[in-house]
Design an enzyme around this catalytic site. Sequence first.
Site, mmCIF file in Angstrom:
data_model
loop_
_atom_site.group_PDB
_atom_site.id
_atom_site.type_symbol
_atom_site.label_atom_id
_atom_site.label_comp_id
_atom_site.label_asym_id
_atom_site.label_seq_id
_atom_site.Cartn_x
_atom_site.Cartn_y
_atom_site.Cartn_z
ATOM 1 N N ASN A 117 0.844 -1.198 0.000
ATOM 2 C CA ASN A 117 0.000 0.000 0.000
ATOM 3 C C ASN A 117 0.885 1.257 0.000
ATOM 4 O O ASN A 117 2.107 1.150 -0.052
ATOM 5 C CB ASN A 117 -0.965 -0.021 1.197
ATOM 6 C CG ASN A 117 -0.231 0.004 2.532
ATOM 7 O OD1 ASN A 117 0.949 0.357 2.599
ATOM 8 N ND2 ASN A 117 -0.925 -0.368 3.588
ATOM 9 N N ASP B 43 -8.744 -9.994 0.107
ATOM 10 C CA ASP B 43 -8.029 -9.068 0.983
ATOM 11 C C ASP B 43 -8.102 -7.644 0.435
ATOM 12 O O ASP B 43 -8.184 -6.681 1.200
ATOM 13 C CB ASP B 43 -6.568 -9.516 1.126
ATOM 14 C CG ASP B 43 -5.761 -8.584 2.001
ATOM 15 O OD1 ASP B 43 -6.028 -8.543 3.209
ATOM 16 O OD2 ASP B 43 -4.873 -7.878 1.463
#
Lengths: 324, 324, 324
Positions: A9, A198
Amino acid sequence: RIMRPDDANIAGNVHGGTILKMIEEAGAIISTRHCNSQTGEPCVAALARVERTDFLSPMCIGEVANVSAEITYTSRHSVEVQVNVMSENILTGAKKLTNKATLWYVPLSLKNVNKVLEVPPIQYTRKEQEDEGKKRYEEQKLDRLETKQRNGDVIFPIINPEPHTVGYSQSSLIHLVGPSDCTLLGFVHGGVTMKLMDEVAGIVAARHCKTNIVTASVDAINFHEKIKKGCVITISGRMTFTSNKSMEIEVFVDADPFVDEPRERYRAVSAFFTYVSLSKEGKPLPVPQLLTETEDEKRRFEEGKGRYLQTKAKRQAQMQQAAQ
Amino acid sequence: RIMRPDDANIAGNVHGGTILKMIEEAGAIISTRHCNSQTGEPCVAALARVERTDFLSPMCIGEVANVSAEITYTSRHSVEVQVNVMSENILTGAKKLTNKATLWYVPLSLKNVNKVLEVPPIQYTRKEQEDEGKKRYEEQKLDRLETKQRNGDVIFPIINPEPHTVGYSQSSLIHLVGPSDCTLLGFVHGGVTMKLMDEVAGIVAARHCKTNIVTASVDAINFHEKIKKGCVITISGRMTFTSNKSMEIEVFVDADPFVDEPRERYRAVSAFFTYVSLSKEGKPLPVPQLLTETEDEKRRFEEGKGRYLQTKAKRQAQMQQAAQ
Amino acid sequence: RIMRPDDANIAGNVHGGTILKMIEEAGAIISTRHCNSQTGEPCVAALARVERTDFLSPMCIGEVANVSAEITYTSRHSVEVQVNVMSENILTGAKKLTNKATLWYVPLSLKNVNKVLEVPPIQYTRKEQEDEGKKRYEEQKLDRLETKQRNGDVIFPIINPEPHTVGYSQSSLIHLVGPSDCTLLGFVHGGVTMKLMDEVAGIVAARHCKTNIVTASVDAINFHEKIKKGCVITISGRMTFTSNKSMEIEVFVDADPFVDEPRERYRAVSAFFTYVSLSKEGKPLPVPQLLTETEDEKRRFEEGKGRYLQTKAKRQAQMQQAAQ
């Protein structure tokens, strides 16, 4: 392999989904190899179940993931694999255990995908190993049956939801299954499905608390139905429970085999993901409480609370056992 | 194409493996096109060998790679391709030669993958071109035979190794061959293999010197055996030699065709990669010396030293020739 | 899905091509599902045309793209799909409309790829919807015929071009069509082609103005010919026109089916992309004027100016209509 920018991320933490995908690939390789070790019909091991797993420490871009896998039990038609993931900072040499997971595979014939083959038995060094494995096998079999029944729920879009309600953060993602998502049998790798799950759970968590979030744990996932190449899969997620510092998100995977062999859309997988919110220094932050509105939402919140307290109690028992 | 974040390491330098993969794709296209230029059996050109190649200057994220390929020699059953890679900074317009490589391809029939077809001859503008090409062809043929014989070594894991020993930095990576790794014939692209080899070699180098490292050169690589879709490949690397400012790493690729047509695991490729360590300003740094322990390690160190001195002597001879 | 580093340029702006690819995937899914909704021959919807589309606001790494698609018209053999892309900053919750696109699909039989099947008609809530759809259908049919004729141009390399001439920035890229680029029918996804076209157009624009550039709009794209797995495609682009703050780039896609079923190289697609140049603060910058040299270049510049003025007039008319 080395963790790349696309694996992580914006804050540089590797997605839990990327780690789950690596774990499943390792499990599929070792169990397929084992099931082909005796002369007989060639087969591919298909993922049937992943046991609950905790993400012990976050992994970062540039670190190397070391994945090791071992077969720990075989029943007549299934293989239990234990996978460990260590993260290694190759510049400092520091290593940390990131993840431990237990997976169950079933060998399917390469010639006839609906035929489950027999698994060559492994040798145990101690009799207790076999007995403990058998106990785990029976437990997961029971749990698989139970989850098969509660698999019917659907998530509907909500117009103009209030912040911190269930409808506000619920999300879904559509994916067309291509060849690189599939095994030799033409079915989606379990690891690919978990990575997408996810991704959706992470979007739900970020929408709810608007901070940097990471996967803390994943409850047992059962793969009841295979998903074929050419299907469209819809992955949808909604928040079910919040504790002070964690969020539980339920994720559904629905497959729509609209081409080739038309069939109704069906629920292929469902699972619970737990996320925590992190500050810029990587410390856990308090989480805004989930506002439940409908009766169903309140019931799911209570069920989530039950799972949360059960896990907490189990962990405390383990810590006391370890301290003795 | 434009270099992306996933093509590069944390310092922004594009991986040597990404460049090798682009080179091989260009070579495969031009030689497949050439071998299909006459009416006859359709075929796909398979990579047989890459000559030693130097990485002259690092490429960075955001730069454009210009790859050009030319057929420079044809024997009855093989094609020699010369590929040049220029890096271009599209904002400043600056261009640099990054890499020159020579590759050998063999045309395999689309209908019968074990059948090597004939190559249509090219026209030479001067007789010397043909003679020089023939000389290169004979030399590489000899070298291929030699390396085929030393292909038997295996790397074993070592428990608690000391820093800077061979065991300390040795590494391996497992990859399941999927459809997007393969050619129309269902075999792994040579470029995909080289990219994975460079990844492992880079991990070995970084573990040894714990700095930012880049590929400086790759020795000739011979592709003795094809690798089929569905195989598991194990890529393992160990350091063999260090000079003051460079590290030599030997990399093995082993294929395990455990599904479909069971066969023993076999060595498919092996090669030597040379890495250098760079400071934050991009200057070469001194490298910690490799500590050799066993007789085999000492022997391999001496052999590596031999290759290092030979390359150095060759380069000096070329510079003197160029200066005359 | 969440935008990743590889989806964007160095400045963090998501490539127009990535957005076009997501749009096409959504369109292909909804129209394939619709065409298979009646019992009959299974089919895959193939992209025939994308109407002109504007990129209203840039998307950034870390944002979530929400893609929604709706069937708005069906003729006997084609489906019109309207796709909207919203970008959402999941940390602030801010949403913006990024893109609106109209696509036309044609259902091809899974058993015989050259057979176009019939489309099940949709129900319209108002009669005007059907009439407007039919008008759009006739218009695009006419336009498709026209562009089919001007499809013959070729871009030649130019030696030592002057800055800001056409030859200076023209660029091309070669790509070998692999399995992950293709639909179930073994033909390249329209979205994959558009992504590569945007990549080449972006390189042309950056070479010309040497700043951070973003896609502003794409003219209607017609897909006249399918491209099969195993083809090599050459995507080439040249600048045709510059206004004060925009650049128009013409992009050609040529397919070379050199293996399997040898056939001449052919023009598969062509289109016009418009780019703008942005400062570090994201403001549009003036663009260096294109220097035209040959008669053909001057003619294309005038044609580009015509398109530019027509679009500008249309937009002003729409704004006046909206203001009334």
